[in-house]
Design an enzyme around this catalytic site. Structure first.
Site, mmCIF file in Angstrom:
data_model
loop_
_atom_site.group_PDB
_atom_site.id
_atom_site.type_symbol
_atom_site.label_atom_id
_atom_site.label_comp_id
_atom_site.label_asym_id
_atom_site.label_seq_id
_atom_site.Cartn_x
_atom_site.Cartn_y
_atom_site.Cartn_z
ATOM 1 N N VAL A 23 66.201 2.490 35.252
ATOM 2 C CA VAL A 23 65.026 2.366 34.390
ATOM 3 C C VAL A 23 64.860 0.948 33.885
ATOM 4 O O VAL A 23 63.796 0.343 34.010
ATOM 5 C CB VAL A 23 65.141 3.346 33.192
ATOM 6 C CG1 VAL A 23 64.036 3.071 32.180
ATOM 7 C CG2 VAL A 23 65.072 4.779 33.686
ATOM 8 N N ASP A 41 73.439 -6.215 30.337
ATOM 9 C CA ASP A 41 74.138 -4.955 30.599
ATOM 10 C C ASP A 41 75.625 -5.175 30.373
ATOM 11 O O ASP A 41 76.158 -6.256 30.662
ATOM 12 C CB ASP A 41 73.881 -4.492 32.040
ATOM 13 C CG ASP A 41 74.199 -3.011 32.242
ATOM 14 O OD1 ASP A 41 73.249 -2.206 32.322
ATOM 15 O OD2 ASP A 41 75.395 -2.658 32.323
ATOM 16 N N THR A 91 71.052 8.528 28.219
ATOM 17 C CA THR A 91 71.387 9.475 27.150
ATOM 18 C C THR A 91 71.853 10.774 27.813
ATOM 19 O O THR A 91 71.063 11.698 28.019
ATOM 20 C CB THR A 91 70.171 9.739 26.235
ATOM 21 O OG1 THR A 91 68.988 9.869 27.036
ATOM 22 C CG2 THR A 91 69.970 8.616 25.254
ATOM 23 N N THR A 126 65.677 8.567 26.449
ATOM 24 C CA THR A 126 65.206 9.903 26.091
ATOM 25 C C THR A 126 66.085 10.503 24.997
ATOM 26 O O THR A 126 67.300 10.603 25.159
ATOM 27 C CB THR A 126 65.225 10.825 27.322
ATOM 28 O OG1 THR A 126 64.434 10.229 28.343
ATOM 29 C CG2 THR A 126 64.668 12.194 26.980
ATOM 30 N N CYS A 266 67.650 13.270 33.990
ATOM 31 C CA CYS A 266 66.459 13.599 33.197
ATOM 32 C C CYS A 266 66.229 15.099 33.099
ATOM 33 O O CYS A 266 66.509 15.711 32.086
ATOM 34 C CB CYS A 266 65.222 12.916 33.792
ATOM 35 S SG CYS A 266 65.215 11.125 33.574
ATOM 36 N N ARG A 337 74.539 10.507 39.627
ATOM 37 C CA ARG A 337 74.821 11.033 38.292
ATOM 38 C C ARG A 337 74.269 12.450 38.154
ATOM 39 O O ARG A 337 73.123 12.724 38.451
ATOM 40 C CB ARG A 337 74.183 10.139 37.219
ATOM 41 C CG ARG A 337 74.848 8.782 37.058
ATOM 42 C CD ARG A 337 74.095 7.935 36.060
ATOM 43 N NE ARG A 337 72.737 7.649 36.530
ATOM 44 C CZ ARG A 337 71.805 7.074 35.760
ATOM 45 N NH1 ARG A 337 72.072 6.784 34.505
ATOM 46 N NH2 ARG A 337 70.607 6.829 36.260
#
Length: 439
Positions: A23, A41, A91, A126, A266, A337
């Site tokens: 993202v 990062d 998240t 999120t 997500c 992931r």
């Protein structure tokens, strides 16, 4: 507050992107075409790849990374140069499905240490409604010694990037933006309008923007769960689900969802953020959590059906040679992931089967890091008792049934072929003698 937007455009101030994954990195590259951008990062290995012009996410492409003017850094001191901060860290959820806010809390601590009067911080991660104001702002104030609303402002603009999607990109998706007050909302909207061709939607509050994001994926999750439940029912009836959906899809208002494994960072995660907050308020979700349970069980369901097909074809289950093609959470994306293919693997292990896995797209380092798996080579995927195509990678879609047939051991029984995503022709495979199965 003086116009930070104008100072950014005049390159008197810089924008910092905190979190350079699937993202954050495309956002940084997009803004760098208009502004001075710092890309930060914690992962120094990732930063080194970016500095070498390598894009491990495939979201922008290595050519785009080579050409960008983003200052890639793993040294947080460089954030002192920035005035406008965008936080785009993951998240995830804990094993018990409660939100794991440690990445966004850690990012808030880092940003807080480098805030200066006049700064704006925008969160893209999120979260459930209230996290930005109730959790992140106190951390920013504690670390910076500054007062939110007086010395700096905060907003929320949920990410809508769809990893691996070449059509719906950052620039072409309407962006929700929000701010803590009218002034910050306008500043944030103006900044995002620099890179969002589709325009921005000004949400009336930060909580509204947080809620909008978390229900987008919850809605998809529930719809896919309905398709998965239909698939289970239709299999018991001996009816092909894909054929049913194709027939129903001829009605103009039929929603065209399909059954499948729901993983990733997500859709398989965000609903738990919403239900967690609901439970804190005394409401136990019924529809959302029911959908989650169905989707979380689909890997087990696929594995159980594979075992049944092996038995039906007189293949000894224990130590049967099963080849799984595809491991990422979605097609043509290296992200592993929260992939639900691991659920299939773990369930097969319960039956004494150690499947081989081949994925030409997956990040092999992350396969090993997160799951202790390594991808086999195509040459090793032979003499199989069953083939399971778990992900619809472009490389797999074009393989004809004759080529798949070459991968089986020479058993007299029908070759067991599982097409989880339904990317092949059922009639073609069954006509060629395969024992074909799809969700």
């Amino acid at each position: 507050m003086a116009s930070l937007y104008s100072d950014l455009c005049d390159k008197k101030e810089k924008l910092a992107l905190v979190g350079l994954g699937y993202v954050g990195m495309p956002i940084a590259v997009a803004f760098a075409k208009k502004l001075d951008v710092i890309g930060y990062d914690l992962n120094s290995r990732k930063i080194e790849l970016y500095k070498q012009g390598i894009d491990p996410t495939n979201e922008v492409g290595s050519e785009g990374i080579k050409e960008t003017t983003v200052l890639f850094t793993a040294d947080e001191v460089d954030l002192d140069q920035a005035k406008f901060f965008i936080v785009a860290v993951p998240t995830p959820v804990n094993p018990d499905h409660t939100p794991d806010l440690s990445p966004v809390e850690g990012a808030s601590e880092i940003v807080g240490r480098h805030l200066s009067p006049g700064s704006i911080v925008v969160y893209e991660s999120t979260v459930y409604p209230g996290v930005t104001e109730d959790i992140c702002i106190p951390i920013l104030e504690r670390e910076s010694g500054l007062k939110c609303g007086v010395d700096f402002k905060v907003g929320y603009s949920p990410e809508r990037i769809n990893p691996g999607d070449k059509e719906h990109r950052l620039e072409t998706i309407t962006k929700i933006v929000s701010g803590m007050d009218a002034g910050s909302l306008e500043e944030i909207a103006n900044v995002y309008e620099l890179v969002i061709d589709a325009g921005v939607h000004r949400a009336e509050s930060i909580k509204v923007a947080e809620a909008a994001k978390v229900i987008e994926n919850s809605q998809r999750d529930i719809n896919i769960a309905f398709m998965n439940e239909l698939s289970i029912i239709f299999h018991k009836m001996g009816v092909d689900t894909k054929s049913v959906l194709e027939a129903a899809g001829t009605k103009w208002n039929f929603l065209k969802f399909t059954p499948g494994l729901v993983g990733g960072h997500c859709i398989g995660v965000d609903p738990y953020y919403l239900t967690h907050k609901a439970e804190q308020l005394g409401y136990h979700s019924q529809v959302i959590l029911s959908g989650r349970r169905i989707n979380d069980d689909m890997g087990k369901y696929v594995a159980e059906n594979l075992v049944k097909r092996l038995i039906a074809n007189s293949v000894p289950v224990k130590e049967a040679k099963v080849g799984i093609f595809g491991f990422t959470f979605k097609e043509d994306c290296p992200d592993v992931r929260n992939t639900k293919v691991i659920d299939i693997i773990n369930e097969l292990r319960e039956y004494g089967i150690e499947p081989m896995v081949y994925d030409p797209v997956a990040d092999e380092r992350e396969m090993d890091q997160f799951y202790g798996l390594s991808s086999s080579s195509p040459e090793e995927m032979v003499d199989l008792d069953a083939v399971l195509v778990a992900v619809g990678h472009e490389d797999f879609v074009t393989i004809p049934h004759e080529k798949w047939a070459e991968r089986y051991s020479q058993r007299p029984e029908a070759p067991v072929f599982f097409d989880v995503k339904g990317i092949y022709s059922k009639d073609e495979f069954e006509g060629a003698g395969f024992d074909y199965w799809r969700l």
